[in-house]
Design an enzyme around this catalytic site. Sequence first.
Site, PDB file in Angstrom:
ATOM      1  N   ARG A  19       0.760  -1.248   0.026  1.00 29.76           N
ATOM      2  CA  ARG A  19       0.116  -0.045  -0.059  1.00 29.76           C
ATOM      3  C   ARG A  19       0.935   1.088   0.159  1.00 29.76           C
ATOM      4  NH1 ARG A  19      -4.266  -0.428   4.692  1.00 29.76           N
ATOM      5  NH2 ARG A  19      -3.014  -1.955   5.516  1.00 29.76           N
ATOM      6  N   GLY A  84       1.657 -15.699   8.506  1.00 27.37           N
ATOM      7  CA  GLY A  84       1.057 -15.007   9.966  1.00 27.37           C
ATOM      8  C   GLY A  84       2.264 -14.582  10.889  1.00 27.37           C
ATOM      9  N   THR A  85       2.049 -13.929  11.740  1.00 25.63           N
ATOM     10  CA  THR A  85       2.995 -13.294  12.693  1.00 25.63           C
ATOM     11  C   THR A  85       3.528 -14.097  13.633  1.00 25.63           C
ATOM     12  OG1 THR A  85       0.793 -12.821  14.121  1.00 25.63           O
ATOM     13  CG2 THR A  85       1.494 -10.979  12.906  1.00 25.63           C
ATOM     14  N   LYS A 338      28.943  25.226   5.007  1.00 30.42           N
ATOM     15  CA  LYS A 338      29.001  23.779   4.893  1.00 30.42           C
ATOM     16  C   LYS A 338      30.452  23.602   5.269  1.00 30.42           C
ATOM     17  CE  LYS A 338      30.767  21.784   1.668  1.00 30.42           C
ATOM     18  NZ  LYS A 338      32.343  21.147   1.413  1.00 30.42           N
ATOM     19  N   TYR A 374      35.891  24.412  -4.406  1.00 27.79           N
ATOM     20  CA  TYR A 374      35.993  23.364  -5.245  1.00 27.79           C
ATOM     21  C   TYR A 374      36.442  23.512  -6.761  1.00 27.79           C
ATOM     22  CZ  TYR A 374      33.987  18.851  -7.339  1.00 27.79           C
ATOM     23  OH  TYR A 374      33.873  17.649  -8.144  1.00 27.79           O
TER      24      TYR A 374
END
Length: 455
Positions: A19, A84-85, A338, A374
Amino acid sequence: MQPARSCLAIVLAAGEGTRMKSRRPKVLHPVAGRSLLGHALSSVVQAGADSVAVVISSERPEVGEEALKLMPGVRIATQHERRGTAHAVLAAKEALKAGHDHVLVAFADTPLVRPETFAALRDALAGGAAVAVLGFEARDPNGYGRLVESDRGLEAIVEHKDATAEQRAITLCNAGLMALSGEHALAILEAIGDDNAQREFYLTDAVAIARARGLGAVVFRAPESEVQGVNDRAQLAAAEAEFQRRKRHAVMLGGATLIAPETVFFSFDTEIGQDVVIEPNVVFGPGVSVADGAVIHAFSHLEGAVVGAQASVGPYGRLRPGTRLAEKAKVGNFVEVKAAEIGPGAKVNHLTYIGDASIGAAANIGAGTITCNYDGFIKSRTTIGANAFVGSNSALVAPVTIGEGAIIGSGSVITRDVAPDALALGRGQQVEKAGWAKTFRTVAAARKAAKKAAE
Protein backbone atom coordinates in the site's frame (compact mmCIF):
# COMPACT_ATOMS: atom_id res chain seq x y z
CA MET A 1 18.66 -5.58 44.40
CA GLN A 2 17.37 -8.04 41.82
CA PRO A 3 19.74 -9.22 39.08
CA ALA A 4 19.21 -7.69 35.65
CA ARG A 5 16.98 -9.80 33.40
CA SER A 6 18.18 -10.55 29.89
CA CYS A 7 15.94 -9.59 27.01
CA LEU A 8 15.61 -10.63 23.37
CA ALA A 9 13.72 -8.26 21.08
CA ILE A 10 12.35 -9.70 17.85
CA VAL A 11 11.50 -6.93 15.39
CA LEU A 12 9.19 -8.05 12.59
CA ALA A 13 10.16 -6.32 9.35
CA ALA A 14 9.08 -8.78 6.65
CA GLY A 15 5.81 -7.12 5.65
CA GLU A 16 5.28 -6.53 1.96
CA GLY A 17 4.06 -2.95 2.27
CA THR A 18 2.27 -2.86 -1.07
CA ARG A 19 0.00 0.00 0.00
CA MET A 20 3.01 2.33 0.18
CA LYS A 21 3.26 2.02 -3.62
CA SER A 22 7.02 2.38 -3.40
CA ARG A 23 10.15 0.66 -4.63
CA ARG A 24 11.59 1.26 -1.17
CA PRO A 25 10.64 -1.28 1.52
CA LYS A 26 7.98 0.14 3.80
CA VAL A 27 10.07 -0.09 6.97
CA LEU A 28 12.86 1.96 5.39
CA HIS A 29 10.65 5.00 4.88
CA PRO A 30 11.62 7.77 7.30
CA VAL A 31 9.90 9.55 10.15
CA ALA A 32 11.85 12.53 11.47
CA GLY A 33 14.97 11.57 9.56
CA ARG A 34 15.12 7.96 10.79
CA SER A 35 13.67 4.85 9.17
CA LEU A 36 10.65 3.17 10.73
CA LEU A 37 12.94 0.22 11.42
CA GLY A 38 15.46 2.52 13.10
CA HIS A 39 12.81 3.88 15.45
CA ALA A 40 11.75 0.37 16.48
CA LEU A 41 15.34 -0.77 17.05
CA SER A 42 16.18 2.28 19.12
CA SER A 43 13.10 1.87 21.29
CA VAL A 44 13.65 -1.80 22.19
CA VAL A 45 17.31 -1.20 22.96
CA GLN A 46 16.44 1.71 25.25
CA ALA A 47 13.95 -0.64 26.94
CA GLY A 48 16.85 -2.91 27.87
CA ALA A 49 16.99 -5.48 25.06
CA ASP A 50 20.52 -6.87 25.09
CA SER A 51 19.93 -9.05 22.02
CA VAL A 52 17.96 -8.09 18.91
CA ALA A 53 16.78 -10.17 15.97
CA VAL A 54 15.20 -8.60 12.88
CA VAL A 55 12.94 -10.79 10.77
CA ILE A 56 13.06 -9.83 7.10
CA SER A 57 11.58 -11.11 3.87
CA SER A 58 13.81 -13.09 1.53
CA GLU A 59 12.70 -10.65 -1.17
CA ARG A 60 13.96 -7.58 0.70
CA PRO A 61 17.61 -8.11 1.71
CA GLU A 62 18.12 -4.35 1.89
CA VAL A 63 16.09 -4.34 5.11
CA GLY A 64 18.69 -6.61 6.71
CA GLU A 65 21.46 -4.39 5.38
CA GLU A 66 19.86 -1.35 6.99
CA ALA A 67 19.42 -3.20 10.29
CA LEU A 68 23.11 -4.17 10.34
CA LYS A 69 24.10 -0.62 9.49
CA LEU A 70 22.04 0.73 12.36
CA MET A 71 23.02 -2.01 14.81
CA PRO A 72 26.06 -4.07 13.76
CA GLY A 73 25.41 -6.81 16.35
CA VAL A 74 21.82 -7.51 15.29
CA ARG A 75 20.79 -11.01 14.17
CA ILE A 76 19.05 -11.27 10.81
CA ALA A 77 16.38 -13.96 10.41
CA THR A 78 14.60 -14.59 7.13
CA GLN A 79 10.94 -15.45 6.65
CA HIS A 80 10.77 -17.23 3.30
CA GLU A 81 6.97 -17.33 3.10
CA ARG A 82 4.35 -15.19 4.80
CA ARG A 83 2.24 -17.38 7.06
CA GLY A 84 1.28 -15.05 9.87
CA THR A 85 2.84 -13.19 12.75
CA ALA A 86 3.67 -16.23 14.89
CA HIS A 87 5.34 -17.81 11.86
CA ALA A 88 7.39 -14.64 11.47
CA VAL A 89 8.48 -14.68 15.13
CA LEU A 90 9.54 -18.33 14.81
CA ALA A 91 11.81 -17.36 11.93
CA ALA A 92 14.05 -16.13 14.77
CA LYS A 93 13.92 -19.54 16.47
CA GLU A 94 17.69 -19.80 16.84
CA ALA A 95 17.72 -16.54 18.77
CA LEU A 96 14.86 -17.81 20.94
CA LYS A 97 16.76 -21.00 21.69
CA ALA A 98 19.62 -18.97 23.18
CA GLY A 99 17.45 -18.39 26.22
CA HIS A 100 16.46 -15.02 27.63
CA ASP A 101 14.40 -13.97 30.61
CA HIS A 102 12.15 -11.79 28.47
CA VAL A 103 11.14 -11.75 24.80
CA LEU A 104 9.76 -8.59 23.22
CA VAL A 105 7.94 -8.76 19.89
CA ALA A 106 7.95 -5.41 18.07
CA PHE A 107 6.80 -4.33 14.64
CA ALA A 108 9.07 -2.24 12.44
CA ASP A 109 6.07 -0.44 10.96
CA THR A 110 4.90 0.78 14.40
CA PRO A 111 7.59 3.41 15.03
CA LEU A 112 6.17 5.51 17.88
CA VAL A 113 6.10 3.00 20.74
CA ARG A 114 8.10 4.51 23.57
CA PRO A 115 10.90 2.67 25.37
CA GLU A 116 8.92 3.18 28.58
CA THR A 117 6.05 1.18 27.09
CA PHE A 118 8.26 -1.75 26.20
CA ALA A 119 9.76 -1.52 29.68
CA ALA A 120 6.24 -1.69 31.18
CA LEU A 121 5.58 -4.91 29.25
CA ARG A 122 8.79 -6.31 30.69
CA ASP A 123 7.71 -5.25 34.18
CA ALA A 124 4.53 -7.26 33.70
CA LEU A 125 6.62 -10.34 32.93
CA ALA A 126 8.78 -9.68 35.97
CA GLY A 127 5.54 -9.60 37.96
CA GLY A 128 4.74 -13.18 36.96
CA ALA A 129 2.82 -12.95 33.67
CA ALA A 130 3.80 -15.31 30.86
CA VAL A 131 2.29 -13.03 28.20
CA ALA A 132 1.90 -9.24 28.25
CA VAL A 133 -0.06 -7.67 25.42
CA LEU A 134 -0.04 -4.03 24.38
CA GLY A 135 -3.57 -2.64 24.05
CA PHE A 136 -5.26 0.69 23.41
CA GLU A 137 -8.69 2.24 23.72
CA ALA A 138 -9.78 2.75 20.12
CA ARG A 139 -11.85 5.69 18.98
CA ASP A 140 -13.23 3.38 16.30
CA PRO A 141 -12.60 -0.29 17.16
CA ASN A 142 -13.98 -1.62 13.89
CA GLY A 143 -11.55 -4.12 12.36
CA TYR A 144 -9.33 -4.49 15.43
CA GLY A 145 -8.92 -7.56 17.57
CA ARG A 146 -10.63 -7.14 20.95
CA LEU A 147 -8.91 -7.80 24.26
CA VAL A 148 -11.25 -9.76 26.50
CA GLU A 149 -10.45 -9.35 30.19
CA SER A 150 -11.70 -10.89 33.40
CA ASP A 151 -10.73 -10.52 37.04
CA ARG A 152 -7.86 -12.93 36.26
CA GLY A 153 -6.41 -10.63 33.62
CA LEU A 154 -6.43 -11.07 29.85
CA GLU A 155 -8.49 -14.07 28.75
CA ALA A 156 -8.30 -13.91 24.96
CA ILE A 157 -7.75 -11.83 21.84
CA VAL A 158 -10.76 -12.14 19.55
CA GLU A 159 -10.53 -10.95 15.97
CA HIS A 160 -13.25 -8.55 14.88
CA LYS A 161 -14.72 -10.97 12.34
CA ASP A 162 -14.99 -13.68 14.99
CA ALA A 163 -16.31 -11.46 17.79
CA THR A 164 -19.80 -11.68 19.20
CA ALA A 165 -21.97 -8.57 19.40
CA GLU A 166 -21.03 -8.25 23.06
CA GLN A 167 -17.32 -8.55 22.29
CA ARG A 168 -17.57 -6.01 19.47
CA ALA A 169 -18.79 -3.49 22.02
CA ILE A 170 -15.36 -3.70 23.67
CA THR A 171 -13.14 -0.72 22.80
CA LEU A 172 -9.93 -2.16 24.28
CA CYS A 173 -8.09 -3.35 21.17
CA ASN A 174 -4.95 -5.26 20.33
CA ALA A 175 -1.95 -3.21 19.19
CA GLY A 176 -0.12 -6.34 18.06
CA LEU A 177 3.01 -5.91 20.16
CA MET A 178 3.66 -8.46 22.86
CA ALA A 179 6.10 -9.62 25.49
CA LEU A 180 6.58 -13.26 26.51
CA SER A 181 8.35 -14.90 29.38
CA GLY A 182 11.56 -16.42 28.07
CA GLU A 183 10.84 -19.56 30.07
CA HIS A 184 7.65 -20.26 28.12
CA ALA A 185 8.05 -18.30 24.87
CA LEU A 186 9.28 -21.03 22.55
CA ALA A 187 6.83 -23.63 23.81
CA ILE A 188 3.90 -21.24 23.43
CA LEU A 189 4.94 -20.14 19.95
CA GLU A 190 5.45 -23.71 18.73
CA ALA A 191 2.00 -24.67 20.04
CA ILE A 192 0.28 -22.10 17.82
CA GLY A 193 -1.50 -23.82 14.94
CA ASP A 194 -2.91 -22.77 11.57
CA ASP A 195 -6.45 -24.04 12.06
CA ASN A 196 -8.13 -21.04 10.48
CA ALA A 197 -9.48 -19.93 7.12
CA GLN A 198 -6.20 -18.29 6.11
CA ARG A 199 -4.07 -21.27 7.21
CA GLU A 200 -1.76 -18.87 9.03
CA PHE A 201 -0.10 -18.87 12.43
CA TYR A 202 -1.33 -15.96 14.54
CA LEU A 203 0.66 -14.51 17.41
CA THR A 204 -2.61 -13.53 19.10
CA ASP A 205 -3.24 -17.23 19.83
CA ALA A 206 -0.42 -17.06 22.38
CA VAL A 207 -2.85 -15.69 24.95
CA ALA A 208 -5.29 -18.61 24.71
CA ILE A 209 -2.44 -21.12 24.79
CA ALA A 210 -0.90 -19.50 27.87
CA ARG A 211 -4.29 -19.50 29.62
CA ALA A 212 -4.90 -23.14 28.74
CA ARG A 213 -1.62 -23.96 30.45
CA GLY A 214 -2.53 -22.07 33.58
CA LEU A 215 -0.17 -19.19 32.83
CA GLY A 216 -0.95 -15.53 33.38
CA ALA A 217 -1.68 -13.00 30.63
CA VAL A 218 -2.12 -9.27 31.12
CA VAL A 219 -2.71 -6.07 29.15
CA PHE A 220 -0.74 -2.86 29.28
CA ARG A 221 -2.61 0.11 27.87
CA ALA A 222 -0.97 2.75 25.68
CA PRO A 223 -2.46 5.79 23.91
CA GLU A 224 -3.83 5.05 20.46
CA SER A 225 -1.47 7.66 18.97
CA GLU A 226 1.51 5.70 20.28
CA VAL A 227 0.60 2.39 18.65
CA GLN A 228 -0.42 3.68 15.23
CA GLY A 229 1.01 1.60 12.41
CA VAL A 230 2.20 2.72 9.01
CA ASN A 231 0.77 1.01 5.95
CA ASP A 232 0.47 3.83 3.41
CA ARG A 233 1.72 7.36 2.80
CA ALA A 234 -1.17 8.95 4.69
CA GLN A 235 -0.35 6.92 7.80
CA LEU A 236 3.34 7.77 7.33
CA ALA A 237 2.40 11.45 7.43
CA ALA A 238 0.25 10.84 10.52
CA ALA A 239 3.19 9.18 12.29
CA GLU A 240 5.43 12.12 11.34
CA ALA A 241 2.85 14.54 12.74
CA GLU A 242 2.64 12.65 16.03
CA PHE A 243 6.43 12.52 16.37
CA GLN A 244 6.68 16.25 15.75
CA ARG A 245 3.90 16.97 18.27
CA ARG A 246 5.80 15.01 20.93
CA LYS A 247 9.15 16.58 20.12
CA ARG A 248 7.86 20.14 20.07
CA HIS A 249 6.22 19.59 23.44
CA ALA A 250 9.42 18.13 24.90
CA VAL A 251 11.56 20.97 23.54
CA MET A 252 9.28 23.62 25.02
CA LEU A 253 9.12 21.84 28.38
CA GLY A 254 12.93 21.74 28.23
CA GLY A 255 13.09 25.53 28.25
CA ALA A 256 13.09 26.62 24.61
CA THR A 257 10.66 29.04 22.99
CA LEU A 258 8.93 28.06 19.73
CA ILE A 259 7.15 31.09 18.32
CA ALA A 260 4.92 28.97 16.06
CA PRO A 261 5.44 25.36 17.18
CA GLU A 262 3.37 23.79 14.40
CA THR A 263 5.75 25.21 11.76
CA VAL A 264 8.99 23.84 13.28
CA PHE A 265 10.19 20.38 12.28
CA PHE A 266 12.75 18.35 14.23
CA SER A 267 14.73 15.21 13.53
CA PHE A 268 14.85 12.23 15.84
CA ASP A 269 18.18 13.36 17.34
CA THR A 270 17.79 17.15 17.50
CA GLU A 271 19.16 18.63 20.73
CA ILE A 272 17.89 22.03 21.87
CA GLY A 273 19.19 23.87 24.93
CA GLN A 274 17.48 26.22 27.35
CA ASP A 275 16.46 29.76 26.42
CA VAL A 276 16.80 28.95 22.73
CA VAL A 277 14.35 30.87 20.55
CA ILE A 278 13.15 29.22 17.35
CA GLU A 279 11.15 31.38 14.99
CA PRO A 280 8.55 30.07 12.50
CA ASN A 281 9.25 27.72 9.60
CA VAL A 282 12.54 26.21 10.73
CA VAL A 283 13.62 22.69 9.73
CA PHE A 284 16.18 20.63 11.63
CA GLY A 285 17.72 17.74 9.71
CA PRO A 286 19.62 14.95 11.48
CA GLY A 287 22.63 15.70 13.64
CA VAL A 288 21.87 19.18 14.98
CA SER A 289 22.51 20.53 18.46
CA VAL A 290 21.71 24.08 19.57
CA ALA A 291 23.23 25.41 22.78
CA ASP A 292 21.63 27.65 25.40
CA GLY A 293 20.47 31.10 24.39
CA ALA A 294 20.89 30.72 20.63
CA VAL A 295 18.34 32.15 18.22
CA ILE A 296 17.26 30.37 15.04
CA HIS A 297 15.44 32.88 12.90
CA ALA A 298 12.61 32.12 10.51
CA PHE A 299 12.89 29.95 7.40
CA SER A 300 16.27 28.46 8.30
CA HIS A 301 17.38 24.89 7.55
CA LEU A 302 20.01 23.12 9.66
CA GLU A 303 21.55 19.68 9.21
CA GLY A 304 24.62 18.09 10.79
CA ALA A 305 25.47 21.35 12.55
CA VAL A 306 26.47 22.50 16.03
CA VAL A 307 25.23 25.93 17.11
CA GLY A 308 26.99 27.47 20.09
CA ALA A 309 25.57 29.40 23.01
CA GLN A 310 23.96 32.74 22.09
CA ALA A 311 24.75 32.25 18.42
CA SER A 312 22.32 33.47 15.78
CA VAL A 313 21.21 31.86 12.53
CA GLY A 314 19.09 33.35 9.75
CA PRO A 315 16.53 34.30 8.76
CA TYR A 316 16.81 32.12 5.68
CA GLY A 317 20.08 30.63 6.91
CA ARG A 318 21.29 27.23 5.77
CA LEU A 319 23.74 25.22 7.84
CA ARG A 320 24.97 22.06 6.13
CA PRO A 321 26.82 19.09 7.65
CA GLY A 322 30.10 19.88 9.38
CA THR A 323 29.14 23.41 10.39
CA ARG A 324 30.15 24.54 13.88
CA LEU A 325 29.19 27.97 15.20
CA ALA A 326 31.02 29.10 18.32
CA GLU A 327 29.56 31.24 21.09
CA LYS A 328 27.88 34.44 19.85
CA ALA A 329 28.75 33.72 16.22
CA LYS A 330 26.29 35.06 13.68
CA VAL A 331 25.16 33.58 10.38
CA GLY A 332 22.67 35.94 8.80
CA ASN A 333 20.05 36.00 6.07
CA PHE A 334 20.61 34.01 2.90
CA VAL A 335 23.92 32.60 4.12
CA GLU A 336 24.97 29.01 3.44
CA VAL A 337 27.69 27.34 5.52
CA LYS A 338 29.15 23.88 4.93
CA ALA A 339 31.96 22.01 6.73
CA ALA A 340 33.16 25.21 8.37
CA GLU A 341 33.96 26.54 11.84
CA ILE A 342 32.78 30.05 12.63
CA GLY A 343 34.69 31.40 15.63
CA PRO A 344 33.37 33.20 18.72
CA GLY A 345 31.66 36.45 17.84
CA ALA A 346 32.43 36.14 14.12
CA LYS A 347 29.83 37.51 11.70
CA VAL A 348 28.75 36.18 8.34
CA ASN A 349 25.80 38.45 7.93
CA HIS A 350 24.22 38.09 4.52
CA LEU A 351 24.23 36.68 0.99
CA THR A 352 27.36 34.63 1.50
CA TYR A 353 28.68 31.09 0.96
CA ILE A 354 31.26 29.71 3.38
CA GLY A 355 32.37 26.15 2.59
CA ASP A 356 35.35 24.15 3.88
CA ALA A 357 36.63 27.03 5.96
CA SER A 358 37.76 28.20 9.38
CA ILE A 359 36.87 31.70 10.47
CA GLY A 360 38.56 33.17 13.53
CA ALA A 361 37.03 34.99 16.46
CA ALA A 362 35.38 38.36 15.78
CA ALA A 363 36.11 38.20 12.05
CA ASN A 364 33.64 39.97 9.74
CA ILE A 365 32.67 38.53 6.38
CA GLY A 366 31.01 41.03 4.04
CA ALA A 367 27.89 40.45 1.93
CA GLY A 368 28.30 38.42 -1.22
CA THR A 369 31.59 36.81 -0.18
CA ILE A 370 32.23 33.24 -1.31
CA THR A 371 34.92 30.71 -0.53
CA CYS A 372 35.78 29.06 -3.83
CA ASN A 373 36.40 25.62 -2.35
CA TYR A 374 35.96 23.25 -5.31
CA ASP A 375 37.94 23.08 -8.54
CA GLY A 376 35.94 20.24 -10.07
CA PHE A 377 38.19 17.56 -8.60
CA ILE A 378 39.10 18.35 -5.00
CA LYS A 379 37.81 20.59 -2.22
CA SER A 380 40.30 22.92 -0.57
CA ARG A 381 40.16 24.92 2.62
CA THR A 382 40.06 28.63 3.41
CA THR A 383 41.40 29.91 6.73
CA ILE A 384 40.50 33.40 7.96
CA GLY A 385 42.19 34.70 11.09
CA ALA A 386 40.70 36.40 14.10
CA ASN A 387 39.53 40.01 13.64
CA ALA A 388 40.01 39.85 9.88
CA PHE A 389 37.66 41.92 7.71
CA VAL A 390 36.57 40.64 4.30
CA GLY A 391 34.92 43.30 2.16
CA SER A 392 31.67 42.67 0.31
CA ASN A 393 31.52 40.68 -2.92
CA SER A 394 34.93 39.07 -2.47
CA ALA A 395 35.94 35.64 -3.79
CA LEU A 396 38.48 33.69 -1.74
CA VAL A 397 40.03 31.01 -3.95
CA ALA A 398 41.09 28.06 -1.80
CA PRO A 399 43.49 26.93 -0.58
CA VAL A 400 44.17 30.31 0.91
CA THR A 401 44.86 31.85 4.32
CA ILE A 402 43.86 35.33 5.43
CA GLY A 403 45.96 36.40 8.40
CA GLU A 404 44.67 37.80 11.67
CA GLY A 405 43.53 41.40 11.45
CA ALA A 406 43.93 41.52 7.67
CA ILE A 407 41.54 43.52 5.50
CA ILE A 408 40.30 42.39 2.10
CA GLY A 409 39.06 45.21 -0.11
CA SER A 410 35.54 44.87 -1.50
CA GLY A 411 35.20 43.08 -4.80
CA SER A 412 38.55 41.32 -4.52
CA VAL A 413 39.50 37.94 -5.92
CA ILE A 414 42.08 36.56 -3.49
CA THR A 415 44.27 33.76 -4.82
CA ARG A 416 47.32 34.06 -2.54
CA ASP A 417 47.79 34.09 1.24
CA VAL A 418 47.41 37.46 2.97
CA ALA A 419 49.70 38.39 5.86
CA PRO A 420 48.30 39.43 9.25
CA ASP A 421 47.21 43.08 9.45
CA ALA A 422 47.80 43.59 5.70
CA LEU A 423 45.41 45.13 3.17
CA ALA A 424 44.81 42.99 0.10
CA LEU A 425 43.19 44.21 -3.10
CA GLY A 426 42.57 41.83 -5.96
CA ARG A 427 40.56 43.71 -8.56
CA GLY A 428 41.02 45.57 -11.85
CA GLN A 429 42.00 49.24 -11.72
CA GLN A 430 39.13 51.69 -12.17
CA VAL A 431 39.28 53.74 -15.41
CA GLU A 432 37.13 56.85 -16.01
CA LYS A 433 36.46 58.41 -19.47
CA ALA A 434 34.97 61.88 -19.17
CA GLY A 435 31.81 62.51 -21.21
CA TRP A 436 31.70 58.97 -22.64
CA ALA A 437 28.22 58.22 -21.31
CA LYS A 438 26.71 61.41 -22.80
CA THR A 439 28.23 60.69 -26.22
CA PHE A 440 26.99 57.08 -26.06
CA ARG A 441 23.42 58.18 -25.37
CA THR A 442 23.48 60.76 -28.22
CA VAL A 443 24.77 58.23 -30.76
CA ALA A 444 22.33 55.52 -29.59
CA ALA A 445 19.36 57.89 -29.85
CA ALA A 446 20.36 58.88 -33.41
CA ARG A 447 20.60 55.25 -34.49
CA LYS A 448 17.20 54.50 -33.00
CA ALA A 449 15.61 57.47 -34.81
CA ALA A 450 17.18 56.47 -38.11
CA LYS A 451 15.91 52.91 -37.80
CA LYS A 452 12.39 54.13 -37.03
CA ALA A 453 12.40 56.48 -40.05
CA ALA A 454 13.51 53.63 -42.33
CA GLU A 455 10.53 51.55 -41.23
